[in-house]
Design an enzyme around this catalytic site. Structure first.
Site, PDB file in Angstrom:
ATOM      1  CE  LYS A 173      -8.389 -18.104   3.521  1.00 48.07           C
ATOM      2  NZ  LYS A 173      -7.287 -18.847   4.182  1.00 48.07           N
TER       3      LYS A 173
ATOM      4  CD  GLU B  96       2.312 -30.128   1.532  1.00 47.82           C
ATOM      5  OE1 GLU B  96       1.211 -30.525   1.853  1.00 47.82           O
ATOM      6  OE2 GLU B  96       3.015 -30.688   0.656  1.00 47.82           O
TER       7      GLU B  96
ATOM      8  CB  CYS C 194       8.606 -21.591   3.849  1.00 49.57           C
ATOM      9  SG  CYS C 194       6.907 -21.805   3.334  1.00 49.57           S
TER      10      CYS C 194
HETATM   11  C1  UGA Z   1       9.875 -23.613   0.228  1.00 55.69           C
HETATM   12  C2  UGA Z   1      10.406 -25.017  -0.076  1.00 55.69           C
HETATM   13  O1  UGA Z   1      11.069 -25.008  -1.345  1.00 55.69           O
HETATM   14  C3  UGA Z   1       9.267 -26.036  -0.099  1.00 55.69           C
HETATM   15  O2  UGA Z   1       9.799 -27.349  -0.279  1.00 55.69           O
HETATM   16  C4  UGA Z   1       8.537 -25.979   1.255  1.00 55.69           C
HETATM   17  O3  UGA Z   1       7.412 -26.846   1.270  1.00 55.69           O
HETATM   18  C5  UGA Z   1       8.040 -24.563   1.487  1.00 55.69           C
HETATM   19  O4  UGA Z   1       9.162 -23.652   1.463  1.00 55.69           O
HETATM   20  C6  UGA Z   1       7.370 -24.548   2.840  1.00 55.69           C
HETATM   21  O5  UGA Z   1       8.045 -24.752   3.852  1.00 55.69           O
HETATM   22  O6  UGA Z   1       6.134 -24.467   2.885  1.00 55.69           O
HETATM   23  P1  UGA Z   1       8.641 -21.695  -1.191  1.00 55.69           P
HETATM   24  O7  UGA Z   1       8.930 -20.802  -0.032  1.00 55.69           O
HETATM   25  O8  UGA Z   1       7.283 -21.735  -1.764  1.00 55.69           O
HETATM   26  O9  UGA Z   1       9.015 -23.230  -0.823  1.00 55.69           O
HETATM   27  O10 UGA Z   1       9.585 -21.230  -2.385  1.00 55.69           O
HETATM   28  P2  UGA Z   1      10.971 -21.688  -3.007  1.00 55.69           P
HETATM   29  O11 UGA Z   1      10.771 -22.029  -4.411  1.00 55.69           O
HETATM   30  O12 UGA Z   1      11.664 -22.672  -2.162  1.00 55.69           O
HETATM   31  O13 UGA Z   1      11.779 -20.297  -2.975  1.00 55.69           O
HETATM   32  C7  UGA Z   1      12.098 -19.653  -1.735  1.00 55.69           C
HETATM   33  C8  UGA Z   1      12.970 -18.446  -1.993  1.00 55.69           C
HETATM   34  O14 UGA Z   1      14.259 -18.843  -2.449  1.00 55.69           O
HETATM   35  C9  UGA Z   1      12.428 -17.504  -3.081  1.00 55.69           C
HETATM   36  O15 UGA Z   1      12.619 -16.177  -2.676  1.00 55.69           O
HETATM   37  C10 UGA Z   1      13.270 -17.833  -4.295  1.00 55.69           C
HETATM   38  O16 UGA Z   1      13.377 -16.782  -5.208  1.00 55.69           O
HETATM   39  C11 UGA Z   1      14.599 -18.150  -3.628  1.00 55.69           C
HETATM   40  N1  UGA Z   1      15.477 -18.997  -4.466  1.00 55.69           N
HETATM   41  C12 UGA Z   1      15.138 -20.263  -4.748  1.00 55.69           C
HETATM   42  C13 UGA Z   1      16.676 -18.470  -4.931  1.00 55.69           C
HETATM   43  O17 UGA Z   1      17.021 -17.294  -4.681  1.00 55.69           O
HETATM   44  N2  UGA Z   1      17.504 -19.266  -5.674  1.00 55.69           N
HETATM   45  C14 UGA Z   1      17.186 -20.544  -5.978  1.00 55.69           C
HETATM   46  O18 UGA Z   1      17.998 -21.218  -6.669  1.00 55.69           O
HETATM   47  C15 UGA Z   1      15.977 -21.057  -5.517  1.00 55.69           C
END
Ligand code: UGA
Length: 465
Positions: free
Chosen positions: A58, A173, A285
């Site tokens: 990496k 984060e 996450c």
């Molecule tokens: C999530 C958190 O949003 C971040 O703030 C956090 O830093 C991160 O986890 C972590 O702990 O590192 P992430 O997993 O990258 O981020 O993605 P999200 O955008 O939160 O989406 C998570 C899941 O929820 C996805 O499958 C998405 O499609 C789903 N989702 C999200 C929905 O089904 N509906 C929504 O309205 C929003």
């Protein structure tokens, strides 16, 4: 002369940026999503940052400018700061530790077999820092860690009699995959956990360039900081499972989920974000952190019933498209099913805990032929399912299918023409788990359709009458 002047200008602008900041040298252990974005972001803020990883290949690739992950905007920031000699990549963790004032640990903390968080890599990194440190350093934990990790790490420092040189901090984060670079430069809050105000101030100072008047800097103790991270993810996971359940109710009652979403979101106490129903939450996450929080709470004798319910609802929601598909066509045996979208959400190639994995697995078991397309995530998926058909376009996957399931909200899927889709399909059964298609067009052209939160009754009569 011109060349010389431009070099001077670069040097002066670099010095100006550097002088406005505390003079800290930073090392980051772990060059995954979190570590790499953090490293690139801090370098862009003007710091000199060395990113380390035990994965030699990496680091070799990063030194050649090859990104280990797809993340919009990341390559540009990495490249710029690498060329400007503010961002370095190295396998020599020992040297990076010796030469740094602040060391962030951003290694992975996956779920262990028992549902608890596996912090082996974190402990190893921390142990190396404790052993090698001879001069004052701040060790700042970026990885999502079980509540109480900071306390136990403080005891490790004390047992090595290094309290006079090593200070511990927590800085969780909140970046989202797919918009991580944007999120780094536009945080809504920065949480700093430390039991020492000078240490907290030094951590705050390194983020100074991105701290606008709107950014809330929350300084607290380490245990509280660790709790904030889990509570935020568990709350968001709950919000999604809640809307998925309401969407399922709308499916049956005929209520319009999009309007319910609007009605909920305009209440400032609820807020407009994270109210989109879908195929269940995935990624590295929410699934991991909700399970870890429930397990950790149990060890303290606390039942997190709402978080457990969110997990359970999510397991069901991930299978929702399968239930609908069976309702539509009866047996899935020998049916051709097109899957659009493999990543757990748009703008990422990450398939961890994606609904697509469960759906494809069940479809194979049911004897269906699976044709899949995703603009970014097919390479990763091929490592898990080598026997399904991977197509080079959405229409290629749809061609000849009996059922189409949309699992990821990629912008290019929104541009697809429903009439064309239906004419290409062998039998136009369309399941839109992201509510991205035009419902009137679906009602007009598809033989049967399901849209999350709108059910199957897009026409005046149910599809099976
Ligand atoms: C999530 C958190 O949003 C971040 O703030 C956090 O830093 C991160 O986890 C972590 O702990 O590192 P992430 O997993 O990258 O981020 O993605 P999200 O955008 O939160 O989406 C998570 C899941 O929820 C996805 O499958 C998405 O499609 C789903 N989702 C999200 C929905 O089904 N509906 C929504 O309205 C929003």
């Amino acid at each position: 002369m011109k060349k010389y002047l431009s070099k001077v200008c670069i040097l002066v602008s670099f010095l100006c940026t550097s002088l406005s900041l505390a003079d800290e040298s930073i090392a980051i252990l772990g060059t995954g999503y979190v570590g790499l974005v953090l490293g690139a972001g801090l370098a862009e803020c003007g710091h000199k940052v060395i990113c380390c990883d035990i994965d030699e290949s990496k680091i070799t690739r990063l030194n050649k400018g090859i990104m280990p992950i797809f993340e919009p905007g990341l390559e540009e920031v990495v490249q710029k700061n690498f060329e400007n000699e503010r961002l370095f990549f190295s396998n020599n963790i020992n040297e990076a530790i010796q030469n740094s004032d602040i060391i962030f640990i951003a290694v992975g903390t996956p779920t262990g077999a028992d549902g608890c968080t596996d912090i082996t890599a974190l402990e190893k990194a921390f142990d190396t820092i404790v052993r090698l440190s001879e001069t004052p350093k701040i060790v700042c934990i970026k990885s999502t860690v079980p509540i109480g990790t900071g306390k136990s790490f403080s005891r490790v420092i004390a047992s090595h009699k290094k309290e006079h040189i090593l200070s511990l901090a927590s800085n969780p984060e909140f970046l989202r995959e797919g918009s991580a670079v944007y999120d780094f430069f536009n945080p809504d809050r920065i949480v700093i956990g430390s039991n020492n105000t000078t240490v907290a101030e030094r951590i705050k100072n390194i983020f100074q360039p991105i701290i606008t008047p709107e950014v809330r800097v929350i300084t607290t103790d380490i245990t509280t900081s660790e709790t904030i991270k889990y509570a935020a993810n568990a709350f968001l996971a709950n919000k999604i499972s809640f809307v998925n359940e309401i969407a399922n109710l709308c499916d049956e009652t005929g209520a319009c989920m999009a309007d319910v979403e609007l009605g909920l979101g305009t209440d400032p106490r609820i807020g407009p974000h994270f109210l989109k129903p879908g195929p269940g939450f995935g990624g590295s996450c929410f699934p991991k952190d909700t399970t870890a929080l429930v397990t950790l709470a149990q060890t303290h004798g606390v039942q997190l019933k709402t978080v457990k319910a969110a997990i359970e609802t999510n397991e069901h929601q991930k299978r929702k498209a399968l239930i609908v598909a069976k309702d539509m066509v009866g047996t899935l045996k020998d049916k051709t099913v097109a899957i659009l979208g493999l990543s757990f959400k748009a703008n990422t190639d990450d398939i961890r805990e994606a609904a697509s994995l469960i759906i494809i697995d069940e479809l194979i078991k049911a004897g269906a032929l699976v044709k899949a397309y995703d603009p970014m995530a097919m390479e990763h998926t091929k490592k898990i399912f080598s026997d399904i058909v991977y197509c080079s376009s959405a229409l290629g996957a749809i061609d000849g299918a009996d059922v189409l399931i949309v699992l990821t909200e990629w912008p290019e899927f929104k541009q697809l023409n429903i009439k064309e889709i239906c004419s290409l399909m062998n039998d136009s059964n369309i399941i839109d788990m992201r509510n991205i298609f035009n419902k009137d067009a679906l009602a007009t052209y598809a033989k049967r359709c399901y849209v999350v939160g709108c059910g199957t009754k897009l026409r005046n009569e149910p599809y099976d009458q």
